[in-house]
Design an enzyme around this catalytic site. Structure first.
Site, PDB file in Angstrom:
ATOM      1  N   GLU A  91     -41.568   1.724 -10.313  1.00  0.00           N
ATOM      2  CA  GLU A  91     -40.709   0.913 -11.178  1.00  0.00           C
ATOM      3  C   GLU A  91     -40.248  -0.318 -10.430  1.00  0.00           C
ATOM      4  OE1 GLU A  91     -37.390   3.180 -12.608  1.00  0.00           O
ATOM      5  OE2 GLU A  91     -38.626   4.963 -12.904  1.00  0.00           O
ATOM      6  N   CYS A 104     -35.379  -5.809  -8.082  1.00  0.00           N
ATOM      7  CA  CYS A 104     -35.224  -4.560  -7.340  1.00  0.00           C
ATOM      8  C   CYS A 104     -36.612  -3.931  -7.206  1.00  0.00           C
ATOM      9  CB  CYS A 104     -34.274  -3.647  -8.106  1.00  0.00           C
ATOM     10  SG  CYS A 104     -34.115  -2.014  -7.383  1.00  0.00           S
ATOM     11  N   CYS A 111     -40.071   9.833  -3.659  1.00  0.00           N
ATOM     12  CA  CYS A 111     -39.167   9.778  -2.503  1.00  0.00           C
ATOM     13  C   CYS A 111     -39.042  11.183  -1.927  1.00  0.00           C
ATOM     14  CB  CYS A 111     -37.798   9.258  -2.936  1.00  0.00           C
ATOM     15  SG  CYS A 111     -36.638   9.053  -1.563  1.00  0.00           S
ATOM     16  N   CYS A 115     -32.052  13.597  -2.312  1.00  0.00           N
ATOM     17  CA  CYS A 115     -30.638  13.438  -2.682  1.00  0.00           C
ATOM     18  C   CYS A 115     -30.399  14.136  -4.026  1.00  0.00           C
ATOM     19  CB  CYS A 115     -30.259  11.961  -2.777  1.00  0.00           C
ATOM     20  SG  CYS A 115     -30.424  11.084  -1.216  1.00  0.00           S
ATOM     21  N   CYS A 118     -30.179  12.130  -7.604  1.00  0.00           N
ATOM     22  CA  CYS A 118     -31.144  11.050  -7.845  1.00  0.00           C
ATOM     23  C   CYS A 118     -32.376  11.559  -8.588  1.00  0.00           C
ATOM     24  CB  CYS A 118     -31.542  10.456  -6.497  1.00  0.00           C
ATOM     25  SG  CYS A 118     -32.742   9.127  -6.630  1.00  0.00           S
ATOM     26  N   CYS A 356     -32.585   4.162 -11.336  1.00  0.00           N
ATOM     27  CA  CYS A 356     -33.144   4.904 -10.223  1.00  0.00           C
ATOM     28  C   CYS A 356     -34.181   5.964 -10.553  1.00  0.00           C
ATOM     29  CB  CYS A 356     -32.008   5.564  -9.458  1.00  0.00           C
ATOM     30  SG  CYS A 356     -30.573   4.538  -9.355  1.00  0.00           S
TER      31      CYS A 356
END
Ligand code: SAH
Length: 366
Positions: A91, A104, A111, A115, A118, A356
């Site tokens: 994204e 961004c 990832c 976390c 997220c 996110c």
């Protein structure tokens, strides 16, 4: 598989065209189009139509293709879901703000950081992005900005003459940039030299990979560093950010201090405000009670930093809730009383699932 022309060097591109029976100068024309973010040959007006068709059969321009484009209702945010050549998706988000056009970018497909709040990390990490794949994200945004002019979009807030250029970059999309440090550094070098984006207009956000921060210090460019802190104690931070088992808060903050002192920059601290629903359906504060505000104030006391308070963007799979506006202001007031610079981050593009990793995740579920 089609050749991605953006990935060729200038001489490789010229040779590619010569092999197609073309003059070498076509290479420069095509490079110029690609550097403006042109997504396909059919739009390259100074290239003969028959060549455009031939190229289309054997090549593609950028190493990313737009799968989906979503515009927020206020016209300020455009979110892109992009596909890479191996079908991984990433994204990137274009934000038209009063200070300029900010993009961004993602640094990884997925990832690995885990976390707990997220969406990006839910499917793990697939791979690091190449320099070109990161760079292409700003070109996609750049193309969008140029084309805004011809759309019926409302006049953007930053109505100056250069408002159709990308002016700021935040490396805050999917992925942990300091797990792909060399490519991210290579990308920033190119954004600076080829797009003219000043170091101070680039912000890199990390969950706190200490050796990566020291690598940035060694690299020596005065970009902005943002640390995703999200909790004022190791005990609480460990619960929501597994990376804290490896790098403790004091080590992260001392590396960050060294970075900001080297460049005389203000450190950006990201702090998501998280709540949790109890059995009665009420939201209990998770990391943003008045006590947490006092702890955070002591932790950051005397540092040159700005705390960005970020209301949590809801992710269905995650067991948190956004605290009320009142709770957020109470938290902020305590920081202010203690002399800590702070602001509440405006949510951008919430209506386009801009938070996110949500777009990539949701597309994966379909
Ligand atoms: N891995 C890097 C950069 C990517 S995340 C980092 O951790 O900084 C960018 C920022 O968005 C981080 O501060 C991250 O904690 C935050 N974030 C992740 N999920 C979020 C959500 N659902 N709502 C609000 N912020 C979120």
């Amino acid at each position: 598989m089609k050749t991605i022309l953006f990935n060729l060097t200038d001489s490789e591109l010229a040779q590619f065209l010569v092999d197609m029976g073309q003059p070498r100068f076509r290479a420069k024309q095509i490079r110029d189009w690609m550097m403006r973010g042109c997504p396909c040959f059919s739009l390259m007006k100074n290239i003969p139509a028959d060549l455009r068709e031939k190229l289309d059969a054997v090549a593609q321009t950028l190493p990313v293709k737009i799968v989906k484009k979503l515009e927020s209702s206020d016209g300020e945010t455009t979110k892109f879901l992009l596909e890479l050549n191996d079908c991984e998706q990433i994204e990137c988000v274009l934000m038209r703000t009063s200070y300029g056009n900010s993009v961004c970018v993602s640094s990884q497909a997925g990832c690995a950081m885990g976390c707990k709040f997220c969406a990006s990390t839910l499917l793990g990490v697939k791979r690091n992005l190449t320099i070109n794949e990161i760079f292409a994200q700003i070109l996609v945004a750049q193309w969008q900005l140029r084309n805004d002019k011809f759309s019926d979009k409302p006049i953007r807030p930053n109505g100056d003459a250069n408002n159709d250029d990308v002016s700021h970059i935040v490396i805050m999309g999917t992925g942990e940039p300091l797990q792909n440090t060399e490519n991210v550094i290579g990308f920033m070098e190119r954004a600076n030299s080829e797009m003219g984006i000043g170091w101070r207009r680039i912000t890199l956000s990390t969950c706190g990979i200490v050796p990566g921060i020291y690598r940035l210090i060694e690299w020596g460019r005065p970009i902005n560093l943002a640390i995703s802190l999200h909790a004022p104690t190791d005990e609480l931070r460990r619960q929501i950010m597994p990376i804290n088992n490896k790098y403790k808060l004091t080590d992260v903050l001392s590396a960050a201090d060294e970075f900001t002192n080297t460049h005389n920059r203000q450190l950006m601290v990201e702090y998501i405000l998280l709540g949790r629903r109890n059995e009665n359906g009420e939201t209990e504060l998770y990391n943003c009670t008045p006590e947490h505000a006092e702890q955070l104030s002591s932790l950051l006391h005397g540092k040159n930093c700005m705390v960005n308070l970020i209301p949590w963007n809801a992710v269905d799979e995650r067991d948190f809730a956004a605290p009320s506006g009142n709770a957020i202001h109470r938290f902020q007031d305590i920081l202010i009383k203690n002399g800590i610079h702070t602001r509440i981050r405006r949510e951008r593009g919430a209506d386009v699932g801009s938070a996110c990793g949500q777009l990539r995740l949701n597309n994966n579920k379909m």
